[in-house]
Design a protein around this motif. Structure first.
Motif, PDB file in Angstrom:
ATOM      1  N   GLU A 144       0.836  -1.216   0.000  1.00  0.00           N
ATOM      2  CA  GLU A 144       0.000   0.000   0.000  1.00  0.00           C
ATOM      3  C   GLU A 144       0.868   1.262   0.000  1.00  0.00           C
ATOM      4  OE1 GLU A 144      -2.419  -0.413   3.446  1.00  0.00           O
ATOM      5  OE2 GLU A 144      -3.714  -1.977   2.573  1.00  0.00           O
ATOM      6  N   HIS A 145       1.984   1.200   0.700  1.00  0.00           N
ATOM      7  CA  HIS A 145       2.898   2.351   0.757  1.00  0.00           C
ATOM      8  C   HIS A 145       3.388   2.727  -0.638  1.00  0.00           C
ATOM      9  CE1 HIS A 145       6.408   4.778   1.733  1.00  0.00           C
ATOM     10  NE2 HIS A 145       7.201   3.867   1.190  1.00  0.00           N
ATOM     11  N   LEU A 146       3.868   1.751  -1.415  1.00  0.00           N
ATOM     12  CA  LEU A 146       4.354   2.049  -2.759  1.00  0.00           C
ATOM     13  C   LEU A 146       3.224   2.461  -3.684  1.00  0.00           C
ATOM     14  CD1 LEU A 146       7.081  -0.667  -3.431  1.00  0.00           C
ATOM     15  CD2 LEU A 146       7.368   1.664  -2.639  1.00  0.00           C
ATOM     16  N   GLU A 147       2.054   1.858  -3.498  1.00  0.00           N
ATOM     17  CA  GLU A 147       0.905   2.227  -4.331  1.00  0.00           C
ATOM     18  C   GLU A 147       0.549   3.699  -4.156  1.00  0.00           C
ATOM     19  OE1 GLU A 147      -1.549   1.423  -7.278  1.00  0.00           O
ATOM     20  OE2 GLU A 147      -0.414  -0.205  -6.313  1.00  0.00           O
ATOM     21  N   SER A 148       0.696   4.197  -2.943  1.00  0.00           N
ATOM     22  CA  SER A 148       0.326   5.596  -2.666  1.00  0.00           C
ATOM     23  C   SER A 148       1.286   6.591  -3.302  1.00  0.00           C
ATOM     24  CB  SER A 148       0.257   5.827  -1.155  1.00  0.00           C
ATOM     25  OG  SER A 148       1.553   5.708  -0.565  1.00  0.00           O
ATOM     26  N   TRP A 149       2.510   6.138  -3.632  1.00  0.00           N
ATOM     27  CA  TRP A 149       3.499   7.034  -4.227  1.00  0.00           C
ATOM     28  C   TRP A 149       3.651   6.829  -5.725  1.00  0.00           C
ATOM     29  CZ3 TRP A 149       5.721  11.045  -1.825  1.00  0.00           C
ATOM     30  CH2 TRP A 149       5.651  11.079  -0.434  1.00  0.00           C
ATOM     31  N   ASN A 150       2.898   5.925  -6.290  1.00  0.00           N
ATOM     32  CA  ASN A 150       3.086   5.545  -7.686  1.00  0.00           C
ATOM     33  C   ASN A 150       2.829   6.700  -8.654  1.00  0.00           C
ATOM     34  OD1 ASN A 150       3.890   3.513  -9.430  1.00  0.00           O
ATOM     35  ND2 ASN A 150       1.795   2.961  -9.937  1.00  0.00           N
ATOM     36  N   VAL A 151       1.890   7.561  -8.320  1.00  0.00           N
ATOM     37  CA  VAL A 151       1.542   8.681  -9.212  1.00  0.00           C
ATOM     38  C   VAL A 151       2.553   9.818  -9.069  1.00  0.00           C
ATOM     39  CG1 VAL A 151      -0.191  10.423  -9.769  1.00  0.00           C
ATOM     40  CG2 VAL A 151      -0.898   8.089  -9.207  1.00  0.00           C
ATOM     41  N   MET A 152       2.868  10.185  -7.824  1.00  0.00           N
ATOM     42  CA  MET A 152       3.772  11.315  -7.594  1.00  0.00           C
ATOM     43  C   MET A 152       5.189  11.033  -8.076  1.00  0.00           C
ATOM     44  SD  MET A 152       2.747  13.102  -3.971  1.00  0.00           S
ATOM     45  CE  MET A 152       2.263  11.646  -3.083  1.00  0.00           C
ATOM     46  N   LEU A 153       5.604   9.774  -7.999  1.00  0.00           N
ATOM     47  CA  LEU A 153       6.962   9.406  -8.421  1.00  0.00           C
ATOM     48  C   LEU A 153       6.872   8.412  -9.578  1.00  0.00           C
ATOM     49  CD1 LEU A 153       8.592   8.963  -4.879  1.00  0.00           C
ATOM     50  CD2 LEU A 153       8.818  10.917  -6.404  1.00  0.00           C
TER      51      LEU A 153
END
Length: 627
Positions: free
Chosen positions: A309-318
């Protein structure tokens, strides 16, 4: 902006408007790409150019076209032109300024540039390995250098203020700053937990511009700087993430995870309150490193759902690292037993990735290692696409070699253990031997033999492994040998356990004596336990340091000189260096020289002896210096 000097190694730019009585001479930092800049001088941007223009400060900017650490005769030519044009004569105050390699330039050429003050961020004292053997970070830079400007005593101006920003807990930079102090006084402006990235950390604090401007104008006091740093660091993702890394090095994963979560919250807060936060590519890269470090911590704590979930939350910004995030999520899914989903996601990321990052390769390899499902074709495709990147890194090459053996992928075994691809026979044999012994212990020696005979190994590797497996098939002799070795290992474990318990007792006792500061007690303890302590390599070193604190130099020297060295250690040279420094402090340089001579044949190799002798000759007792 105008070009003052355009050379093969350096470019000097000037920006002399608006007028002022203070000139800033800035030096560029090291170029991490190691590539020579071929940009035309007219199109180059000087170090700190926009910032200095915003501050209304005229500037002369030295730009390095490659990482030569200013060891080029073009420096004299450029400074001569500045003199001929009378640029240095126009100003009452001249400030040299730089970071890292640029900080070295600001110090080394301060006298020639008639500096009245110096502002240096994480400056290096030298890149010469003979003067600073402990410094290994710039080994790639200095291979082709001839050090023609490296006498700090000659180059450093002796008057005016010298302000050095650095991290006192980062040992190497602390040593560089301390060496500057052997030539003149300077002011320390401390930025703890910033490592070598002091500028980036201050920028993350939001206090870089204001403090550097004040320093360049000669208005920054240590008290004001300390207050500004302390007020800002609690909300800095860089500072909090570095604290988490420290906790991990101290083997405190729970504390590290709590600190890393605070870093993530601070990063999200910065992004939400500053819409231009990701305008700089450096900010994006820093954020990506924080995100991946937090993912690794979650995986270490077996929080795989949270990691995904942590990586999923940053997938768009990065999104630039979306494929790295996918392959990392694949690994987390495999740890949850969801191999089908993991491989499906991995296929997408491998197909889409063009330039794999280190994190991409690492997560892909450990994904393949952890899945139970058949993935031979995917591993073959991964090797076909990223084989060059894997081969260029010894760690990844070894992990891939172990993987293809474990999965018994015949085509890739031939690639990694056959023909010209085998550059290190010993490493390759060690991997094959471990694999073969694992199968032998599982009573699968015939399977191992068949697999080796059907693989295209190099003749030498093939003969050595087949010989090993056939010895196992002979049975009794090898079994007896294993049994004997096991008995010996058990005996050694008992001895080690007894030694460990005694070391624990000694350390506890020493700690109590230190709390009471009882000199008689430590002398009595030394007398009772000296025979055991002197046989322990690290314990004898530590005890010698404690005896020094009680001003028992003779006894400390006894342990430095007679304390045993480990028979096997990758880091034995650093242990010897610590002993040599201790002997210099407690028994003098002559005793240290004798000590080095006794070790020369058995422990020292290559240029290690000259390094130690140079260390002895240049040794300065810190206590004497402070006094």
């Amino acid at each position: 902006m105008s070009v003052v000097y355009d050379g093969q190694d350096i470019v000097v730019l000037s920006q002399l408007e608006p007028t002022s009585d203070r000139l800033i001479i800035s030096f560029s930092a090291r170029n991490g790409s190691l590539k020579k800049l071929r940009t035309p001088a007219e199109e180059m941007t000087g170090p700190g150019q926009a910032f200095l223009q915003k501050c209304g400060l005229p500037a002369v900017m030295f730009c390095a076209r490659w990482n030569h650490w200013w060891q080029t005769s073009e420096m004299d030519a450029a400074i001569s032109i500045l003199d001929e044009q009378g640029i240095l004569d126009r100003y009452r105050d001249i400030v040299t300024y730089g970071m890292s390699m640029g900080g070295y330039g600001a110090l080394m050429f301060s006298k020639k540039l008639r500096a009245t003050s110096i502002v240096a961020i994480a400056p290096q004292y030298t890149a010469d390995p003979h003067k600073f053997p402990a410094e290994t970070r710039w080994a790639g830079d200095r291979r082709n250098l001839t050090f023609i400007y490296d006498d700090m005593e000659e180059g450093l101006v002796k008057n005016g203020d010298v302000a050095i920003f650095y991290d006192p807990r980062f040992i190497l930079d602390n040593m560089h700053a301390t060496k500057v102090g052997t030539h003149r006084e300077w002011r320390a402006l401390l930025v703890p937990m910033s490592t070598h990235t002091v500028g980036r950390t201050l920028n993350d604090f939001g206090v870089l511009s204001s403090n550097i401007e004040s320093a360049l104008l000669g208005k920054l006091s240590g008290g004001e700087f300390r207050v500004s740093v302390r007020a800002a660091r609690a909300s800095s993702p860089v500072y909090l993430s570095n604290l988490a890394r420290v906790q991990m090095r101290r083997k405190r994963p729970s504390s590290a995870l709590r600190m890393s979560k605070r870093a993530m919250e601070a990063l999200i807060n910065k992004i939400s309150t500053n819409e231009n936060y990701f305008r700089s590519s450096e900010q994006k890269i820093t954020a990506y490193r924080h995100v991946m470090f937090h993912f690794e911590l979650l995986c270490k704590m077996d929080h795989y759902f949270e990691a995904i979930e942590h990586l999923e939350s940053w997938n768009v910004m990065l999104e630039d690292w979306s494929n790295t995030f996918k392959i990392a999520q694949s690994y987390a899914l495999s740890r949850l037993g969801r191999d089908a989903e993991a491989l499906e996601l991995a296929i997408d990321s491998i197909n889409a990735e063009l330039l794999p990052s280190a994190e991409f390769l690492r997560n892909a390899l450990r994904l393949f290692d952890s899945v139970e499902m058949e993935c031979t074709q995917l591993i073959e495709k991964f090797d076909q696409k990223f084989g060059n990147e894997i081969s260029s890194n010894q760690l990844y090459w070894r992990k891939m070699a172990e993987l293809v053996l474990k999965k018994r992928i015949l085509n890739l075994v031939s690639v990694y253990f056959g023909g010209e691809s085998v550059s290190n026979i010993d490493t390759s044999f060690a991997i094959l031997k471990h694999w073969a012994l694992t199968l032998i212990n599982r009573q699968q020696s015939n399977e191992a033999l068949e697999f080796v005979e059907s693989s295209s190994l190099t003749p030498l590797l093939s003969s050595k492994i087949i010989s090993l497996i056939e010895s196992a098939n002979q049975g009794a002799s090898l079994k007896t040998k294993f049994s004997h070795d096991r008995d010996e290992r058990v005996k050694q474990q008992i001895v080690r356990r007894e030694d460990m318990n005694r070391r624990k007792f000694i350390l506890d006792k020493i700690s109590k004596i230190l709390n009471t500061r009882d000199k008689d007690a430590i002398m009595k303890f030394d007398l009772e336990h000296k025979d055991f302590i002197v046989r322990q390599d690290l314990l004898s070193l530590r005890f010698a340091g404690i005896l020094e604190r009680f001003h028992l130099a003779d006894r400390a020297a006894f342990y430095y000189i007679n304390g045993e060295l480990p028979s096997r250690s990758k880091d034995i040279f650093s242990l010897i260096k610590r002993k040599v420094i201790g002997i210099c402090r407690t028994a003098g340089k002559d005793a240290a020289t004798v000590f080095v001579n006794t070790l020369e044949e058995q422990y020292l190799h290559g240029d290690e002896t000259p390094k130690l002798r140079t260390l002895i000759e240049t040794f300065i007792n810190t206590a004497d210096f402070k006094a």
